[in-house]
Design an enzyme around this catalytic site. Structure first.
Site, PDB file in Angstrom:
ATOM      1  N   ASP A  47     -15.134 -24.773  12.007  1.00  0.00           N
ATOM      2  CA  ASP A  47     -14.362 -23.690  11.384  1.00  0.00           C
ATOM      3  C   ASP A  47     -14.972 -23.344  10.025  1.00  0.00           C
ATOM      4  O   ASP A  47     -15.584 -24.203   9.377  1.00  0.00           O
ATOM      5  CB  ASP A  47     -12.911 -24.113  11.189  1.00  0.00           C
ATOM      6  N   TYR A  75     -14.716 -37.139  12.968  1.00  0.00           N
ATOM      7  CA  TYR A  75     -14.178 -36.266  11.927  1.00  0.00           C
ATOM      8  C   TYR A  75     -13.325 -37.068  10.946  1.00  0.00           C
ATOM      9  O   TYR A  75     -12.589 -37.970  11.352  1.00  0.00           O
ATOM     10  CB  TYR A  75     -13.291 -35.169  12.538  1.00  0.00           C
ATOM     11  N   ASP A  89      -4.059 -24.805   9.977  1.00  0.00           N
ATOM     12  CA  ASP A  89      -4.840 -25.285   8.828  1.00  0.00           C
ATOM     13  C   ASP A  89      -4.339 -24.589   7.563  1.00  0.00           C
ATOM     14  O   ASP A  89      -3.387 -23.790   7.603  1.00  0.00           O
ATOM     15  CB  ASP A  89      -6.341 -25.078   9.039  1.00  0.00           C
ATOM     16  N   ARG A 181      -7.295 -29.491  14.391  1.00  0.00           N
ATOM     17  CA  ARG A 181      -6.090 -28.770  13.974  1.00  0.00           C
ATOM     18  C   ARG A 181      -4.923 -29.047  14.923  1.00  0.00           C
ATOM     19  O   ARG A 181      -3.767 -29.137  14.494  1.00  0.00           O
ATOM     20  CB  ARG A 181      -6.368 -27.260  13.899  1.00  0.00           C
TER      21      ARG A 181
END
Length: 303
Positions: A47, A75, A89, A181
């Site tokens: 993103d 992550y 987000d 997310r």
């Protein structure tokens, strides 16, 4: 007849430590420009506000992109507790809030339900296609969609720290197609307090580590120089998860023409996907059958 693409026939991988505020496509364009490369692509979109490992493939290395896309990734991300947003987000609008805040033990206990084989619904603002159109385009028009849940393998999901009551930092190792997310959103729901991603950083992707990534500033500084060429990793790094077989010299031409040819293999199962090399140089990827490699992808010899 199509227009011939300009640039150098340069092949390999460049690991970029993507900054926030730039799209993955913009990073690829920057790398292509800096290396004057004819062809480039990336393995796994981040993103715009996410940071970390973005592996950019150049030339013949683009043929190995699917193997990095399918590889495990890790992550590190911070979840803002107490608020849900329409994008899941920090870029989105707050659509629900709660004064409830879970304890550290409650968070750790809730994480267990997101480990292993799980089903995950993508965010409304995602690149998932619905009737040929990206979900995020419909979401921007205010449409609320019923997105189908998708399978995801989560190897590990652990709590790293709790900076304050409103935030928790997690680390996740997962397979292909995971949306961090969605994890933040669903964790907030499971805890009864809502949640969204505040910060997200990909720390490794397959064989590529964030510590090896170049910043955009470094790429700018080294653009069009031999020093940047020297930062390229070889094509075969993208094949790290596949077994390697050896290609005799007499098999090279047949394989590069897309025909089955004899290879030397050990510990490779019948029908298993693998890659053939000659003196360490990748020749082809394919299926091993009865002493031969049946190629599905072939690598063009450098001029």
């Amino acid at each position: 007849m199509g227009r011939k693409r300009k640039g150098r026939d340069i092949s390999g991988w460049l690991v970029v430590d993507k900054p926030a505020g730039i799209t993955s496509t913009a990073v690829v364009n920057k790398v292509r420009w800096a290396l004057a490369a004819k062809k480039a692509g990336h393995a796994g979109t981040l993103d715009p506000e996410a940071t970390g490992v973005l592996a950019v493939a150049l030339g013949e290395a683009t043929k190995t992109v699917p193997y990095i896309t399918d590889a495990m990734k890790a992550y590190r991300f911070t979840v803002r507790l107490g608020q849900a947003t329409n994008t899941d987000d920090a870029e989105g609008e707050v659509i629900a809030s709660s004064d409830e805040r879970p304890s550290d033990d409650q968070i750790k206990e809730a994480l267990h339900q997101f480990v292993g084989d799980i089903m995950q619904v993508p965010p409304q603002f995602s690149a998932v296609k619905i009737d040929g159109e990206r979900a995020y385009k419909r979401a921007r028009d205010g449409e609320e969609m019923e997105l189908a849940a998708r399978p995801l393998w989560v190897e590990e999901l652990i709590m790293l720290e709790r900076p304050d009551a409103d935030h928790v930092t997690l680390e996740m190792t997962c397979g292909k197609g995971g949306y961090v997310r969605s994890i933040a959103r669903d964790l907030g729901q499971a805890l009864g307090c809502h949640g969204h991603v505040r910060e997200l950083r990909r720390i490794w992707s397959g064989p590529f580590e964030v510590e090896d990534g170049l910043s955009i500033e470094e790429i700018d500084a080294l653009a069009k120089t031999p020093e940047l060429d020297a930062k390229l990793l070889p094509i075969e790094v993208g094949l790290a998860d596949l077994p390697e077989v050896t290609c005799p010299p007499e098999s090279v031409t047949r394989l590069r023409n897309g025909n089955p040819a004899v290879v030397i293999a050990s510990d490779v199962e019948y029908g298993e996907e693998c890659w053939a090399s000659l003196n360490g140089t990748p020749i082809a990827v394919g299926r091993f059958k009865a002493g031969e490699l049946h190629p599905s992808r072939v690598f063009v010899e450098a001029d």
